[in-house]
Design a protein around this motif. Structure first.
Motif, short mmCIF file in Angstrom:
data_model
loop_
_atom_site.label_atom_id
_atom_site.label_comp_id
_atom_site.label_asym_id
_atom_site.label_seq_id
_atom_site.Cartn_x
_atom_site.Cartn_y
_atom_site.Cartn_z
N GLN A 57 0.73 -0.85 0.42
CA GLN A 57 -0.58 -0.11 0.21
C GLN A 57 0.49 1.33 -0.38
OE1 GLN A 57 -2.69 -0.66 3.25
NE2 GLN A 57 -3.68 -1.76 1.99
N ARG A 58 2.01 1.26 0.98
CA ARG A 58 3.19 2.05 0.72
C ARG A 58 3.18 2.86 -0.53
NH1 ARG A 58 7.83 3.28 1.24
NH2 ARG A 58 8.70 1.51 0.91
N LYS A 59 4.25 1.62 -1.20
CA LYS A 59 4.04 2.09 -2.07
C LYS A 59 3.48 1.85 -3.66
CE LYS A 59 7.64 -1.25 -2.02
NZ LYS A 59 9.31 -2.79 -2.14
N GLU A 60 2.27 1.89 -3.40
CA GLU A 60 0.90 2.00 -4.30
C GLU A 60 1.13 3.87 -4.21
OE1 GLU A 60 -2.07 -0.16 -3.92
OE2 GLU A 60 -1.17 -2.07 -4.56
N LYS A 61 0.75 4.16 -3.22
CA LYS A 61 0.87 5.48 -2.57
C LYS A 61 1.67 6.43 -3.32
CE LYS A 61 -0.99 8.20 1.42
NZ LYS A 61 -1.06 7.64 2.52
N GLN A 62 3.30 5.72 -3.16
CA GLN A 62 4.31 6.76 -2.87
C GLN A 62 4.30 6.83 -4.78
OE1 GLN A 62 7.33 4.83 -2.18
NE2 GLN A 62 8.28 6.39 -0.70
N GLN A 63 3.91 5.66 -5.66
CA GLN A 63 3.74 5.91 -7.11
C GLN A 63 2.26 6.51 -7.21
OE1 GLN A 63 3.24 2.26 -8.62
NE2 GLN A 63 3.59 2.44 -10.82
N GLU A 64 1.19 6.43 -6.70
CA GLU A 64 0.12 7.17 -7.45
C GLU A 64 0.99 9.22 -7.30
OE1 GLU A 64 -3.21 6.15 -4.94
OE2 GLU A 64 -3.13 4.22 -5.55
N LYS A 65 1.60 9.49 -6.66
CA LYS A 65 2.00 10.49 -5.96
C LYS A 65 2.98 10.85 -7.05
CE LYS A 65 1.16 11.40 -0.60
NZ LYS A 65 2.10 11.44 0.84
N ALA A 66 3.91 10.16 -6.89
CA ALA A 66 4.48 10.33 -8.25
C ALA A 66 3.72 10.36 -9.76
CB ALA A 66 6.04 9.32 -8.44
N VAL A 67 3.41 9.64 -9.82
CA VAL A 67 1.94 10.20 -10.88
C VAL A 67 1.56 11.56 -11.01
CG1 VAL A 67 0.17 9.51 -12.32
CG2 VAL A 67 1.76 8.13 -11.86
N LYS A 68 0.66 11.63 -9.96
CA LYS A 68 0.23 13.10 -9.03
C LYS A 68 1.23 14.25 -9.65
CE LYS A 68 -3.78 12.23 -6.69
NZ LYS A 68 -4.31 12.12 -5.68
N ARG A 69 2.74 13.95 -9.03
CA ARG A 69 3.51 15.78 -9.49
C ARG A 69 4.15 16.02 -11.02
NH1 ARG A 69 5.65 13.05 -4.36
NH2 ARG A 69 7.61 11.64 -6.14
N GLU A 70 3.92 14.06 -11.65
CA GLU A 70 4.25 14.27 -13.21
C GLU A 70 3.41 15.55 -14.03
OE1 GLU A 70 7.04 13.97 -14.97
OE2 GLU A 70 7.73 13.72 -13.30
N GLN A 71 2.32 14.74 -13.64
CA GLN A 71 0.99 15.34 -14.41
C GLN A 71 0.73 16.86 -14.50
OE1 GLN A 71 -1.05 13.18 -16.34
NE2 GLN A 71 -1.68 15.46 -17.03
N ARG A 72 1.15 17.28 -12.77
CA ARG A 72 1.45 18.42 -12.70
C ARG A 72 2.65 19.36 -12.89
NH1 ARG A 72 0.24 17.20 -7.05
NH2 ARG A 72 2.49 17.65 -6.53
#
Length: 72
Positions: free
Chosen positions: A17-32
């Motif tokens: 779950q921690r790794k998934e959350k990190q990955q989601e945050k990375a995707v959001k940062r890239e999108q921004r």
């Protein structure tokens, strides 16, 4: 050793779950970053006019830099 099974399973789930959350945050940062307009800074309208006082581009630049009339 019977007590190790469920704890290990919970730890593994928590880590996933921690790794998934990190990955989601990375995707959001890239999108921004992709959605961010070119140039990076705020847009400044140097044609700003106030009804009482007309502000020149030089005055606006001085304000951005933090200079006052006494510093000129």
């Amino acid at each position: 050793m019977a007590g190790r099974g469920p704890q290990s399973f919970k730890k593994r789930q928590k880590e996933q779950q921690r790794k998934e959350k990190q990955q989601e945050k990375a995707v959001k940062r890239e999108q921004r970053k992709l959605d961010k307009p070119e140039g990076g800074g705020p847009e400044i309208d140097f044609e700003f006019h106030n009804q009482e006082h007309e502000v020149s581009a030089e005055e606006i630049a001085d304000r951005l830099v933090g200079r006052t009339l006494a510093d000129r």
